[in-house]
Design a protein around this motif. Sequence first.
Motif, PDB file in Angstrom:
ATOM      1  N   THR A 181     -28.738  38.594  83.353  1.00  0.00           N
ATOM      2  CA  THR A 181     -28.096  37.679  82.418  1.00  0.00           C
ATOM      3  C   THR A 181     -29.137  36.748  81.834  1.00  0.00           C
ATOM      4  N   GLY A 182     -28.841  36.180  80.690  1.00  0.00           N
ATOM      5  CA  GLY A 182     -29.789  35.266  80.062  1.00  0.00           C
ATOM      6  C   GLY A 182     -29.182  34.566  78.870  1.00  0.00           C
ATOM      7  N   LYS A 183     -29.835  33.513  78.436  1.00  0.00           N
ATOM      8  CA  LYS A 183     -29.392  32.823  77.229  1.00  0.00           C
ATOM      9  C   LYS A 183     -30.574  32.164  76.549  1.00  0.00           C
ATOM     10  N   PHE A 184     -30.423  31.940  75.255  1.00  0.00           N
ATOM     11  CA  PHE A 184     -31.428  31.257  74.457  1.00  0.00           C
ATOM     12  C   PHE A 184     -31.020  29.800  74.302  1.00  0.00           C
ATOM     13  N   ILE A 185     -31.984  28.874  74.411  1.00  0.00           N
ATOM     14  CA  ILE A 185     -31.699  27.450  74.321  1.00  0.00           C
ATOM     15  C   ILE A 185     -32.455  26.861  73.147  1.00  0.00           C
ATOM     16  N   PHE A 186     -31.737  26.230  72.230  1.00  0.00           N
ATOM     17  CA  PHE A 186     -32.390  25.561  71.127  1.00  0.00           C
ATOM     18  C   PHE A 186     -32.923  24.206  71.568  1.00  0.00           C
ATOM     19  N   SER A 187     -33.821  23.664  70.796  1.00  0.00           N
ATOM     20  CA  SER A 187     -34.471  22.408  71.146  1.00  0.00           C
ATOM     21  C   SER A 187     -33.506  21.227  71.058  1.00  0.00           C
ATOM     22  N   ARG A 188     -33.834  20.172  71.773  1.00  0.00           N
ATOM     23  CA  ARG A 188     -33.085  18.919  71.701  1.00  0.00           C
ATOM     24  C   ARG A 188     -33.990  17.880  71.054  1.00  0.00           C
ATOM     25  N   ASP A 189     -33.569  17.376  69.900  1.00  0.00           N
ATOM     26  CA  ASP A 189     -34.384  16.424  69.150  1.00  0.00           C
ATOM     27  C   ASP A 189     -34.325  15.031  69.760  1.00  0.00           C
ATOM     28  N   SER A 190     -35.371  14.251  69.521  1.00  0.00           N
ATOM     29  CA  SER A 190     -35.424  12.869  69.994  1.00  0.00           C
ATOM     30  C   SER A 190     -34.967  11.941  68.874  1.00  0.00           C
ATOM     31  N   LYS A 191     -33.667  11.829  68.712  1.00  0.00           N
ATOM     32  CA  LYS A 191     -33.119  10.959  67.676  1.00  0.00           C
ATOM     33  C   LYS A 191     -31.832  10.321  68.187  1.00  0.00           C
ATOM     34  N   ASP A 192     -31.371   9.325  67.464  1.00  0.00           N
ATOM     35  CA  ASP A 192     -30.170   8.581  67.829  1.00  0.00           C
ATOM     36  C   ASP A 192     -30.289   8.052  69.262  1.00  0.00           C
ATOM     37  N   PHE A 252     -33.374  18.909  85.828  1.00  0.00           N
ATOM     38  CA  PHE A 252     -32.884  17.548  85.628  1.00  0.00           C
ATOM     39  C   PHE A 252     -33.941  16.667  84.970  1.00  0.00           C
ATOM     40  N   ASP A 253     -35.196  16.881  85.308  1.00  0.00           N
ATOM     41  CA  ASP A 253     -36.254  16.076  84.717  1.00  0.00           C
ATOM     42  C   ASP A 253     -36.331  16.295  83.206  1.00  0.00           C
ATOM     43  N   ALA A 254     -36.135  17.552  82.762  1.00  0.00           N
ATOM     44  CA  ALA A 254     -36.210  17.860  81.335  1.00  0.00           C
ATOM     45  C   ALA A 254     -35.069  17.220  80.551  1.00  0.00           C
ATOM     46  N   TYR A 255     -33.856  17.214  81.118  1.00  0.00           N
ATOM     47  CA  TYR A 255     -32.682  16.780  80.377  1.00  0.00           C
ATOM     48  C   TYR A 255     -32.194  15.373  80.733  1.00  0.00           C
ATOM     49  N   TYR A 256     -32.557  14.883  81.918  1.00  0.00           N
ATOM     50  CA  TYR A 256     -32.026  13.594  82.361  1.00  0.00           C
ATOM     51  C   TYR A 256     -33.099  12.613  82.826  1.00  0.00           C
ATOM     52  N   GLY A 257     -34.334  13.057  82.998  1.00  0.00           N
ATOM     53  CA  GLY A 257     -35.388  12.189  83.483  1.00  0.00           C
ATOM     54  C   GLY A 257     -35.906  11.234  82.414  1.00  0.00           C
ATOM     55  N   VAL A 258     -36.388  10.075  82.851  1.00  0.00           N
ATOM     56  CA  VAL A 258     -36.983   9.079  81.951  1.00  0.00           C
ATOM     57  C   VAL A 258     -38.237   8.557  82.639  1.00  0.00           C
ATOM     58  N   ASN A 259     -39.419   8.970  82.162  1.00  0.00           N
ATOM     59  CA  ASN A 259     -40.658   8.494  82.774  1.00  0.00           C
ATOM     60  C   ASN A 259     -41.012   7.113  82.235  1.00  0.00           C
ATOM     61  N   ALA A 260     -42.112   6.554  82.727  1.00  0.00           N
ATOM     62  CA  ALA A 260     -42.484   5.186  82.358  1.00  0.00           C
ATOM     63  C   ALA A 260     -42.712   5.046  80.856  1.00  0.00           C
ATOM     64  N   LYS A 261     -43.402   6.029  80.253  1.00  0.00           N
ATOM     65  CA  LYS A 261     -43.666   5.980  78.820  1.00  0.00           C
ATOM     66  C   LYS A 261     -42.369   6.065  78.021  1.00  0.00           C
ATOM     67  N   GLU A 262     -41.472   6.955  78.427  1.00  0.00           N
ATOM     68  CA  GLU A 262     -40.195   7.107  77.735  1.00  0.00           C
ATOM     69  C   GLU A 262     -39.333   5.862  77.899  1.00  0.00           C
ATOM     70  N   LYS A 308     -33.665   8.697  71.054  1.00  0.00           N
ATOM     71  CA  LYS A 308     -34.906   8.223  70.452  1.00  0.00           C
ATOM     72  C   LYS A 308     -35.805   7.618  71.521  1.00  0.00           C
ATOM     73  N   GLY A 309     -37.054   8.036  71.524  1.00  0.00           N
ATOM     74  CA  GLY A 309     -38.015   7.562  72.503  1.00  0.00           C
ATOM     75  C   GLY A 309     -38.215   8.510  73.663  1.00  0.00           C
ATOM     76  N   LEU A 310     -37.297   9.464  73.849  1.00  0.00           N
ATOM     77  CA  LEU A 310     -37.428  10.460  74.907  1.00  0.00           C
ATOM     78  C   LEU A 310     -38.191  11.669  74.382  1.00  0.00           C
ATOM     79  N   ASP A 311     -38.933  12.313  75.247  1.00  0.00           N
ATOM     80  CA  ASP A 311     -39.633  13.524  74.844  1.00  0.00           C
ATOM     81  C   ASP A 311     -38.617  14.585  74.441  1.00  0.00           C
ATOM     82  N   PRO A 312     -38.830  15.312  73.340  1.00  0.00           N
ATOM     83  CA  PRO A 312     -37.890  16.368  72.959  1.00  0.00           C
ATOM     84  C   PRO A 312     -37.915  17.508  73.974  1.00  0.00           C
TER      85      PRO A 312
END
Length: 265
Positions: free
Chosen positions: A94-105, A179-189, A108-112
């Motif tokens: 099984t598999g799926k394709f994932i489109f990018s998540r933009d850093s807006k609204d 979780f880090d990709a979709y929910y994490g917030v590092n110091a810079k972000e 904003k300020g999070l890595d895409p």
Amino acid sequence: MRIVGKIPLAVAMGLLTAPAAQAGEGSWISGNWYLTLGATGLVAPNFEGGKKYMFSAQPIISLGKVGPEARFTSRNDNISLALIDDGSVRAGLTGKFIFSRDSKDELKGLDPVRWGGEVGGFFEFYPLDWVRARAELRHGIRAHNGFVADIAADAFYDITPTMRISGGPRVSFASSNYFDAYYGVNAKEAVASGLSEYHPGGGLKSTGLGGAITWKVTEPMTASVFTEYSRLMGPAADSSLVKERGDRNQWTFGVSTTYRFNFTM
């Protein structure tokens, strides 16, 4: 409107690169196949964990060898190629394709999040004649480097020969890299976005319920209406993105239609 697509990455690559000689009589590829194409229109959160809703569209693509007719399928099933299928047990890729998540609204300020995909395997069986259980385990490619596991059980009942109702519980788990990709917030972000810094671990992602009404319009064509509810749990619910700008409660409403083509290789 956003367009979100799902495709069987590993399956498609394997089929496209298979030598022509393997398609000869007696090979696994030879025989009767089906291709199901369709589309889904849905209203869902504008990002995973978001509280604003927007309309989106998803293509539906399913490819497999003709065998015993599946007693039940769900729109939540990611694109699959069954390697084992005896009518009561199915397992395969099984598999799926994932489109990018933009850093807006709100983001904003999070890595895409880059576009990519997830590939893995699935297993499903029928503990009762009217209940199907299915599990998927997938690993991210490019979009994230984590694992995601989805488990669902659906009870189904045919009101008429052409109308079916179905529904049941869902639960999802994920690793810390996901979780880090979709929910994490590092110091810079945190500085750029104004969100509190957050470094998630792995664990339970969400629990929920889903249901659908499906019509068989013609023998190869189906249509359905559906709704899904999930409540974010664990590292997702604890994220500053969800607590400060999102919502743990995630609803999805939509309609879909599919058409099945049969062919021989």
